[in-house]
Design an enzyme around this catalytic site. Structure first.
Site, PDB file in Angstrom:
ATOM      1  N   HIS A 125       0.820  -1.351  -0.111  1.00  0.00           N
ATOM      2  CA  HIS A 125      -0.133  -0.071  -0.165  1.00  0.00           C
ATOM      3  C   HIS A 125       0.967   1.285   0.066  1.00  0.00           C
ATOM      4  O   HIS A 125       0.691   2.037  -0.847  1.00  0.00           O
ATOM      5  CB  HIS A 125      -0.859   0.038   1.394  1.00  0.00           C
ATOM      6  CG  HIS A 125      -2.136  -1.054   1.357  1.00  0.00           C
ATOM      7  ND1 HIS A 125      -3.001  -1.079   0.521  1.00  0.00           N
ATOM      8  CD2 HIS A 125      -1.960  -1.992   2.115  1.00  0.00           C
ATOM      9  CE1 HIS A 125      -3.549  -2.194   0.856  1.00  0.00           C
ATOM     10  NE2 HIS A 125      -3.078  -2.826   1.847  1.00  0.00           N
TER      11      HIS A 125
HETATM   12  O1  RIB Z   1      -5.421   0.991   4.136  1.00  0.00           O
HETATM   13  C1  RIB Z   1      -3.882   0.591   4.103  1.00  0.00           C
HETATM   14  C2  RIB Z   1      -3.205   1.885   4.923  1.00  0.00           C
HETATM   15  O2  RIB Z   1      -3.781   1.619   6.262  1.00  0.00           O
HETATM   16  C3  RIB Z   1      -1.695   1.534   5.085  1.00  0.00           C
HETATM   17  O3  RIB Z   1      -1.304   2.998   4.839  1.00  0.00           O
HETATM   18  C4  RIB Z   1      -1.660   0.808   6.183  1.00  0.00           C
HETATM   19  O4  RIB Z   1      -0.192   1.311   6.862  1.00  0.00           O
HETATM   20  C5  RIB Z   1      -2.354   1.587   7.324  1.00  0.00           C
HETATM   21  O5  RIB Z   1      -2.059   2.804   7.492  1.00  0.00           O
END
Ligand code: RIB
Ligand code: CA
Length: 314
Positions: free
Chosen positions: A242
């Protein structure tokens, strides 16, 4: 003036944030000029400590890291222990940073760096947007000094990962996110539509175990927490990169493709709080100003190789 893109990272250092930091320090074409921690995946004391320790493990104690918000603007903090573990790094062992602890607030430090670079600074926000919103409130003219804000957050066409409608970073602080999307900043959004496609598969994760350096071994160890959850949820034995997506984009924009759209945040509804509402698939100009580049596609094989190569560079 170097031809590297100066980047500030705002992070709620959990496991995928750690992977993003490790890659960011080695990605071609960018230079990390400062960092700030925000509460999100886990409490601020832990995200601040994790950011410091991962940066130190990567040999980059030269990068100053500042502590930011300990809670969202209005809603309560909802840590994501199930994904990242109680410590935020999946229980992986990591040495304590010996870097001096910066007393300056994240908001003051970010503003000062943005003014110092006089409009050249790119900000990568990979956690809840609380720090960015508070900085905008404290220093409204900062919009003149931030070249682009690249965000991991939101979800347009694929539902949420925290509630049915909402992605974690936006759900964690919807009021901060709405402030940011209405700020007029140039925004490039990496939501679940694209980040769920940017995965390391089991074979690639196992290859990290073979990379003979402490950074790769630490990241491999930390990845067990999120991958176990993903497997249990039937999402596959994979790690979603992500938070790496915004940083990889700054290094190589050709990895991604997307469309300009209007994106705003639901802050009133109980059932869809934190949803990023967009006209991306309902092209009616009278709905929204097109305030964000919404990334939708990624070359998975190329980003996976780029990431693995950054781990091998330690
Ligand atoms: O949905 C994914 C995000 O939420 C990423 O940034 C993970 O680290 C959490 O913060
Ligand atoms: Ca994050």
């Amino acid at each position: 003036m170097s031809n590297l893109i100066p980047v500030w990272i705002d992070t709620d250092t959990g496991v995928d944030d750690a992977f993003a930091l490790v890659s960011a320090f080695k990605l071609p074409g960018i230079e990390i000029v400062g960092m700030s921690a925000v509460a999100g995946n886990v409490e601020i004391e832990k995200t601040f400590r994790n950011a410091r320790n991962v940066t130190s493990l990567c040999g980059r104690e030269d990068i100053k890291i500042y502590k930011g918000a300990e809670k969202p603007l209005l809603v309560p903090l909802h840590p994501a222990y199930a994904v990242h573990g109680e410590d935020g790094l999946g229980g992986a062992v990591i040495p304590e940073s010996k870097a001096p602890v910066e007393a300056k607030s994240a908001y003051d430090a970010l503003y000062e760096k943005a003014k110092e670079l006089n409009g050249e600074l790119t900000v990568a926000a990979v956690g809840p947007l609380t720090n960015i919103a508070i900085t905008l409130y404290k220093y409204p003219d900062i919009t003149r000094y931030i070249k682009e804000l690249v965000i991991m957050g939101g979800s347009i066409g694929v539902g949420g990962n925290t509630t049915i409608t909402s992605e974690f970073n936006i759900y964690a602080d919807p009021h901060a996110a709405q402030t940011v999307f209405k700020s007029g900043l140039k925004i490039t959004m990496f939501g679940l539509d694209v980040t769920m496609k940017a995965v390391l598969n089991r074979e690639e994760l196992e290859s990290l175990k073979e990379v003979d350096n402490p950074v790769s071994k630490f990241c491999y160890e930390s990845s067990n927490a999120p991958t176990s959850l993903y497997k249990m949820l039937g999402l596959g034995d994979v790690l979603c990169l992500h938070d790496t997506c915004p940083l990889a984009y700054l290094s190589d924009p050709t990895l991604f493709s997307g469309k300009m759209a209007g994106v705003y945040v639901e802050t009133q509804s109980e059932i869809s709080l934190g949803r990023t509402v967009s006209d991306l698939y309902v092209r009616r100009d009278e709905y929204f100003d097109h305030n964000a580049m919404v990334m939708l596609e990624v070359d998975r094989d190329r980003i996976a190789k780029l990431v693995i190569d950054t781990f091998k560079a330690y």
